[in-house]
Design an enzyme around this catalytic site. Sequence first.
Site, PDB file in Angstrom:
ATOM      1  N   CYS A 187       8.829  15.525 -11.129  1.00 29.47           N
ATOM      2  CA  CYS A 187       8.380  16.869 -10.757  1.00 29.47           C
ATOM      3  C   CYS A 187       9.286  17.462  -9.680  1.00 29.47           C
ATOM      4  CB  CYS A 187       6.942  16.821 -10.259  1.00 29.47           C
ATOM      5  SG  CYS A 187       6.242  18.467  -9.951  1.00 29.47           S
ATOM      6  N   CYS A 204       1.352  14.161  -9.934  1.00 28.31           N
ATOM      7  CA  CYS A 204       2.547  14.637 -10.635  1.00 28.31           C
ATOM      8  C   CYS A 204       3.297  13.510 -11.339  1.00 28.31           C
ATOM      9  CB  CYS A 204       3.534  15.276  -9.647  1.00 28.31           C
ATOM     10  SG  CYS A 204       2.906  16.648  -8.683  1.00 28.31           S
ATOM     11  N   CYS A 239      -0.881  18.454 -11.781  1.00 24.58           N
ATOM     12  CA  CYS A 239       0.055  19.508 -11.379  1.00 24.58           C
ATOM     13  C   CYS A 239       0.265  20.473 -12.541  1.00 24.58           C
ATOM     14  CB  CYS A 239       1.386  18.858 -10.986  1.00 24.58           C
ATOM     15  SG  CYS A 239       2.728  20.020 -10.669  1.00 24.58           S
ATOM     16  N   CYS A 283       4.446  20.225 -13.716  1.00 19.37           N
ATOM     17  CA  CYS A 283       5.001  19.157 -14.561  1.00 19.37           C
ATOM     18  C   CYS A 283       4.021  18.652 -15.616  1.00 19.37           C
ATOM     19  CB  CYS A 283       5.478  17.993 -13.698  1.00 19.37           C
ATOM     20  SG  CYS A 283       4.166  17.093 -12.831  1.00 19.37           S
TER      21      CYS A 283
END
Length: 259
Positions: free
Chosen positions: A42, A38, A69, A72
Amino acid sequence: MTRKDVATDDGRWRAVIGNDTAADGRFIYAVRTTGIYCRPSCRSRPPRRGNVAYFDTPADAEAAGFRPCKRCRPAGGADPASGALVAACRVLEQAEREPALEELAGRVGLTPARLRRLFQARLGITPKGYAKALKARRLAQRLKAGAMVTEALYEAGYGAPSRAYEAVAQRLGMTPTVYAGGGQGESIRYAVVPCALGRLLVAVTERGLCAVALGAGDAEVAACLRARFPKAVLTEDRAGLAAMVRAVAARATVPRAGP
């Protein structure tokens, strides 16, 4: 946050648990138990520190077996937070009336608190402060184009001129009438210093900041100031303006790489 702040694991961990948007693009983190990586900002559930690994780029994380992810989108495409910030700025720039914070946040898909934090983290100003700066800029442009003061105030988005006049004077560093007249009778102190983007000029009156200019050299930015205020008395005062210049120069940084 500076680059030194995220040079260590401790600094990176603080950025992760703080959802620090300023750290986006400087590193990414991965969670071993989920196999996902991420951005630092995030908003997913905070991981356990012992399960976190840090990487400089998404490619490094994917080479280690992690996947991006979906919330994000660290692997590419637009940063959702940056997209929302740009969208909010465009709404404010194009709005005939200033929307309330709740309305503005709803239009870009964020909560009011999140939008306010995003403005302050990325731009160093609140949404309301950004809207006020836009109005002051529109007013200055209309005054320079030769519009009458009352007409320019209305066109820039201010309400009753009698109530707006003094507030506007604080933002321009002088009254709108004096601004439109090229600084007639005004005393302006200025200083020019190096910054990350070249040479930075900061100019003030007794009312406050009246001009900021960036250029390749001292003569260029000084000429800019003279062209804006040809009828004012200009005095260089680098020592007297040292603190203010440092504060302005701190905001004039080279944009960081990354999304």
